[in-house]
Scaffold this motif. Structure first.
Motif, PDB file in Angstrom:
ATOM      1  N   ALA A 218      82.857  35.415  -7.267  1.00 25.73           N
ATOM      2  CA  ALA A 218      83.592  35.971  -8.351  1.00 25.73           C
ATOM      3  C   ALA A 218      85.346  36.092  -7.852  1.00 25.73           C
ATOM      4  N   GLU A 219      85.223  36.501  -6.550  1.00 27.85           N
ATOM      5  CA  GLU A 219      86.977  36.580  -5.985  1.00 27.85           C
ATOM      6  C   GLU A 219      87.493  35.189  -6.090  1.00 27.85           C
ATOM      7  N   ALA A 220      86.789  33.866  -5.643  1.00 29.90           N
ATOM      8  CA  ALA A 220      87.438  32.652  -6.105  1.00 29.90           C
ATOM      9  C   ALA A 220      87.624  32.548  -7.395  1.00 29.90           C
ATOM     10  N   GLY A 221      86.780  32.817  -8.258  1.00 25.04           N
ATOM     11  CA  GLY A 221      87.076  32.547  -9.568  1.00 25.04           C
ATOM     12  C   GLY A 221      88.270  33.498 -10.307  1.00 25.04           C
ATOM     13  N   LEU A 222      88.440  34.560  -9.725  1.00 27.56           N
ATOM     14  CA  LEU A 222      89.568  35.359 -10.031  1.00 27.56           C
ATOM     15  C   LEU A 222      90.801  34.786  -9.507  1.00 27.56           C
ATOM     16  N   ARG A 223      90.743  34.323  -8.421  1.00 32.43           N
ATOM     17  CA  ARG A 223      92.022  33.569  -7.619  1.00 32.43           C
ATOM     18  C   ARG A 223      92.304  32.243  -8.558  1.00 32.43           C
ATOM     19  N   ASP A 224      91.372  31.802  -8.935  1.00 29.33           N
ATOM     20  CA  ASP A 224      91.544  30.250  -9.740  1.00 29.33           C
ATOM     21  C   ASP A 224      92.208  30.624 -11.144  1.00 29.33           C
ATOM     22  N   ALA A 225      91.893  31.724 -11.507  1.00 31.27           N
ATOM     23  CA  ALA A 225      92.443  32.102 -13.047  1.00 31.27           C
ATOM     24  C   ALA A 225      93.863  32.666 -13.094  1.00 31.27           C
ATOM     25  N   VAL A 226      94.034  33.654 -12.022  1.00 26.02           N
ATOM     26  CA  VAL A 226      95.433  34.299 -11.941  1.00 26.02           C
ATOM     27  C   VAL A 226      95.930  33.974 -10.705  1.00 26.02           C
ATOM     28  N   GLY A 227      97.054  33.439 -10.625  1.00 27.52           N
ATOM     29  CA  GLY A 227      97.816  33.194  -9.493  1.00 27.52           C
ATOM     30  C   GLY A 227      98.825  33.939  -8.960  1.00 27.52           C
ATOM     31  N   PRO A 228      99.752  33.502  -8.170  1.00 25.09           N
ATOM     32  CA  PRO A 228     100.768  34.414  -7.645  1.00 25.09           C
ATOM     33  C   PRO A 228     101.640  34.844  -9.010  1.00 25.09           C
ATOM     34  N   PRO A 229     102.326  35.670  -8.612  1.00 26.74           N
ATOM     35  CA  PRO A 229     103.427  36.306  -9.408  1.00 26.74           C
ATOM     36  C   PRO A 229     104.480  35.423 -10.155  1.00 26.74           C
ATOM     37  N   ASP A 230     104.994  34.508  -9.345  1.00 23.23           N
ATOM     38  CA  ASP A 230     105.860  33.601  -9.856  1.00 23.23           C
ATOM     39  C   ASP A 230     105.498  32.535 -10.590  1.00 23.23           C
ATOM     40  N   VAL A 231     104.291  32.019 -10.394  1.00 28.38           N
ATOM     41  CA  VAL A 231     103.478  30.974 -11.094  1.00 28.38           C
ATOM     42  C   VAL A 231     103.243  31.610 -12.529  1.00 28.38           C
ATOM     43  N   GLN A 232     102.405  32.871 -12.416  1.00 28.98           N
ATOM     44  CA  GLN A 232     102.077  33.350 -13.595  1.00 28.98           C
ATOM     45  C   GLN A 232     103.149  33.878 -14.692  1.00 28.98           C
ATOM     46  N   GLU A 233     104.082  34.333 -14.046  1.00 32.38           N
ATOM     47  CA  GLU A 233     105.505  34.965 -14.877  1.00 32.38           C
ATOM     48  C   GLU A 233     106.191  33.581 -15.753  1.00 32.38           C
ATOM     49  N   SER A 234     106.022  32.402 -14.955  1.00 33.43           N
ATOM     50  CA  SER A 234     106.583  31.122 -15.649  1.00 33.43           C
ATOM     51  C   SER A 234     105.787  30.650 -16.580  1.00 33.43           C
ATOM     52  N   LEU A 235     104.719  31.181 -16.979  1.00 33.57           N
ATOM     53  CA  LEU A 235     103.800  30.417 -18.044  1.00 33.57           C
ATOM     54  C   LEU A 235     104.203  30.935 -19.562  1.00 33.57           C
ATOM     55  N   PRO A 236     103.812  30.464 -20.369  1.00 32.42           N
ATOM     56  CA  PRO A 236     104.218  30.909 -21.750  1.00 32.42           C
ATOM     57  C   PRO A 236     102.882  32.012 -22.099  1.00 32.42           C
ATOM     58  N   GLN A 237     103.388  32.920 -22.945  1.00 30.77           N
ATOM     59  CA  GLN A 237     102.308  34.153 -22.996  1.00 30.77           C
ATOM     60  C   GLN A 237     101.068  33.573 -23.352  1.00 30.77           C
ATOM     61  N   ILE A 238     100.965  32.566 -24.161  1.00 32.32           N
ATOM     62  CA  ILE A 238      99.570  32.375 -24.531  1.00 32.32           C
ATOM     63  C   ILE A 238      98.713  31.709 -23.535  1.00 32.32           C
ATOM     64  N   ASP A 239      99.461  31.176 -22.440  1.00 33.82           N
ATOM     65  CA  ASP A 239      98.543  30.599 -21.146  1.00 33.82           C
ATOM     66  C   ASP A 239      98.368  31.765 -20.334  1.00 33.82           C
ATOM     67  N   ARG A 240      99.185  32.877 -20.064  1.00 37.47           N
ATOM     68  CA  ARG A 240      98.952  34.121 -19.254  1.00 37.47           C
ATOM     69  C   ARG A 240      97.735  34.806 -19.995  1.00 37.47           C
ATOM     70  N   LEU A 241      97.757  34.768 -21.215  1.00 40.33           N
ATOM     71  CA  LEU A 241      96.507  35.453 -22.133  1.00 40.33           C
ATOM     72  C   LEU A 241      95.375  34.660 -21.805  1.00 40.33           C
ATOM     73  N   GLU A 242      95.145  33.341 -21.822  1.00 39.47           N
ATOM     74  CA  GLU A 242      94.084  32.562 -21.513  1.00 39.47           C
ATOM     75  C   GLU A 242      93.695  32.698 -20.120  1.00 39.47           C
ATOM     76  N   HIS A 243      94.713  32.977 -19.064  1.00 38.85           N
ATOM     77  CA  HIS A 243      94.046  33.061 -17.795  1.00 38.85           C
ATOM     78  C   HIS A 243      93.418  34.560 -17.477  1.00 38.85           C
ATOM     79  N   LEU A 244      94.246  35.664 -17.951  1.00 35.51           N
ATOM     80  CA  LEU A 244      93.256  36.919 -18.010  1.00 35.51           C
ATOM     81  C   LEU A 244      92.063  36.748 -18.764  1.00 35.51           C
ATOM     82  N   ARG A 245      91.743  36.218 -19.774  1.00 39.03           N
ATOM     83  CA  ARG A 245      90.479  36.156 -20.578  1.00 39.03           C
ATOM     84  C   ARG A 245      89.511  35.571 -19.748  1.00 39.03           C
ATOM     85  N   GLU A 246      90.043  34.519 -19.013  1.00 40.01           N
ATOM     86  CA  GLU A 246      89.025  34.004 -17.997  1.00 40.01           C
ATOM     87  C   GLU A 246      88.654  34.769 -16.824  1.00 40.01           C
ATOM     88  N   THR A 247      89.569  35.555 -16.410  1.00 38.60           N
ATOM     89  CA  THR A 247      88.980  36.635 -15.326  1.00 38.60           C
ATOM     90  C   THR A 247      87.929  37.661 -16.186  1.00 38.60           C
TER      91      THR A 247
END
Length: 138
Positions: free
Chosen positions: A36-65
């Motif tokens: 589970a921990e590995a899956g969460l790390r795969d879905a949501v990366g470091p802040p600089d990576v996540q914040e550079s993504l479009p909102q639709i991708d950020r939401l997708e990653h959060l739903r993956e978690t």
């Protein structure tokens, strides 16, 4: 209480239960928690990576978690299940978020989150990642 605080309280309770010997993870639970921990790390990366993504991708990653947590919850019982259930509950607001404009018609009760709400949810997931890593450490 915000998502970060709820996850922090869950993590503190888990750490306390493990330290006091109330919660001893079985090998199968330890393996599931690591997965589970590995899956969460795969879905949501470091802040600089996540914040550079479009909102639709950020939401997708959060739903993956949430999907990672739900699958993990379905495969366990007892304290690990209770912990994962609490984590899902903490991240529940993500289920009502949408990244697309409403256009005409209803939105089925969904809302557009703010950039700060995305950040809050991502930080909660990172705290959850850390908690799972800590509770599975030898």
């Amino acid at each position: 209480m915000d998502m970060r605080r709820i996850v922090a309280v869950l993590a503190e309770e888990a750490e306390q239960q493990i330290q006091e010997g109330v919660w001893e993870l079985a090998p199968s639970d330890r393996a599931l928690a690591r997965k589970a921990e590995a899956g969460l790390r795969d879905a949501v990366g470091p802040p600089d990576v996540q914040e550079s993504l479009p909102q639709i991708d950020r939401l997708e990653h959060l739903r993956e978690t949430l999907a990672v947590l739900a699958v993990s919850l379905a495969r366990t019982h007892g304290r690990l299940a209770w912990f994962l259930s609490g984590a899902i509950n903490a991240l529940e607001p993500v289920l009502r978020w949408r990244a697309l404009p409403a256009g005409h018609g209803g939105t089925f009760g969904t809302v557009s989150p703010t950039p700060d709400e995305y950040t809050e949810a991502e930080e909660a997931v990172r705290r959850l990642q850390d908690a799972l890593a800590q509770i599975t450490a030898p």
